[in-house]
Design an enzyme around this catalytic site. Structure first.
Site: not given
Length: 382
Positions: A207, A111, A347, A136, A281
């Site tokens: 992803h 972001r 990722e 993204h 996350d």
């Protein structure tokens, strides 16, 4: 008589085509995928499905978003399962609520606050697609583009995409190439490279969402994870990196010693960073400076099947995500819903942000080459 011969020849061609197609359909616990279901046009460009095979692995790649659709891997008893979440057709990808499955993300993963970044004294505005922020690469980021197929062999495919100057607000014509390769060592490797004619931020990743028990086979909270990192990036309530690097010591984010994903995720109501993210996350720091050195980013083991995934990279960091927002609305290629915390993402990426000057730069300049290398190594525990 000629008509009968012609019909016979057409029948033989059909049988031959069907046999060829069937040879590409995965089975034995893995998804049955038909290339015909991936043949369509998006914005005038052809999409398709391409199968790779080497050693004990089979993978399926589509040039729509440069996506990994499937990886078929054996367990400790030789039983195969599809360990990457994906869909059975392009139509299913287009209507899915989860838009990033298996895709290459760019120009910048993550972001960007309010869709604004500064570079060389100039302010750039990017389209908003996540609350008040840019995420993204934007709505029409690399995940939503049809990549060109440069070459295909039995075990590798080379894709390319030219992102034009001003696309999604980013400066410069960026030429990107992605090479997926299966090796005899049971690796799927991904090499991402890029060049530009103007300075621009670049931070690419894949992803893919994994479940080592198999797509649709239930929770990943029992999966055992190791991340050899002493620190991770703090985020604010919008999940924008603050620039602060936090030590994992004494926190739920300490995966230096192997532990199940579910062991500390239950602290999400008491730990601020877990609460903000809704679970795991977070971006972990693997290296402080850019280099070609390949390091271990993460190890994940499914204790029941024995499947083991080791991820290696030359990137600065790795982002670990525990699928905290899936609600079962998307149905995957195995006919099962994508549910809450039934998959995970590892990722590989640079942990930095274009607005955090204390982090290593994301800016790619003309004459330079961006190179990201990731290895997904599959094996089994005894």
């Amino acid at each position: 008589m000629k008509k009968q011969v012609l019909l016979a020849l057409l029948f033989l061609v059909f049988i031959s085509f069907k046999a060829t197609s069937q040879s590409y359909l995965q089975n034995g616990g893995c998804a049955q995928l038909n290339p015909i279901d991936f043949n369509t046009l998006i914005n005038g460009k052809k999409t398709g499905l391409f199968f790779l095979k080497k050693g004990n692995l089979t993978a399926a790649i589509t040039n729509y978003g440069g996506r990994i659709v499937s990886i078929c891997a054996p367990d400790k008893n030789g039983q195969k399962a599809d360990v990457v979440l994906g869909f059975k057709s392009i139509e299913d990808y287009l209507k899915a609520t989860g838009v990033y499955h298996g895709a290459i993300i760019g120009r910048v993963i993550g972001r960007i606050s309010k869709g604004i970044f500064e570079m060389d004294g100039k302010t750039y505005s990017l389209p908003i697609n996540n609350g008040a922020n840019h995420q993204h690469g934007g709505l029409m980021g690399f995940h939503n583009q049809v990549w060109d197929v440069k070459s295909v062999t039995q075990s590798s495919i080379v894709l390319s995409y030219n992102s034009v100057d001003g696309e999604m607000g980013y400066p410069g014509n960026l030429k990107v190439e992605a090479t997926y390769t299966l090796t005899s060592n049971n690796d799927l490797t991904l090499k991402l490279s890029a060049t530009t004619d103007k300075a621009t931020p670049v931070n690419l990743t894949n992803h893919a969402f994994f479940n080592l028990a198999g797509e649709g086979k239930g929770t990943i909270l029992d999966h055992i994870v190791t991340i050899p990192s002493n620190s991770f990036c703090a985020v604010n309530p919008d999940k924008i990196k603050t620039g602060e690097i936090l030590n994992v010591e004494g926190t739920p984010f300490d995966f230096r010693k192997s532990k199940p994903i579910g062991k500390d995720i239950i602290l999400e109501n008491s730990n601020e960073q877990l609460k903000i993210a809704g679970g795991y996350d977070q971006s972990y720091v693997l290296k402080k400076k850019h280099s070609a050195k390949i390091v271990l980013a993460a190890t994940v083991v499914d204790p029941k099947s024995g499947r083991k995934l080791e991820v290696f990279t030359n990137n600065l960091g790795v982002h670990f995500f525990s699928a905290n927002f899936f609600k079962g609305t998307d149905i995957g290629k195995m006919g099962k819903p994508f549910n809450f915390r039934e998959s995970f993402a590892v990722e590989t990426q640079d942990y930095n942000s274009p607005n955090q000057k204390s982090f290593p730069t994301l800016i790619l300049n003309p004459g330079e080459k961006y190179e990201s290398y990731t290895v997904y190594h599959f094996s089994n525990t005894k």
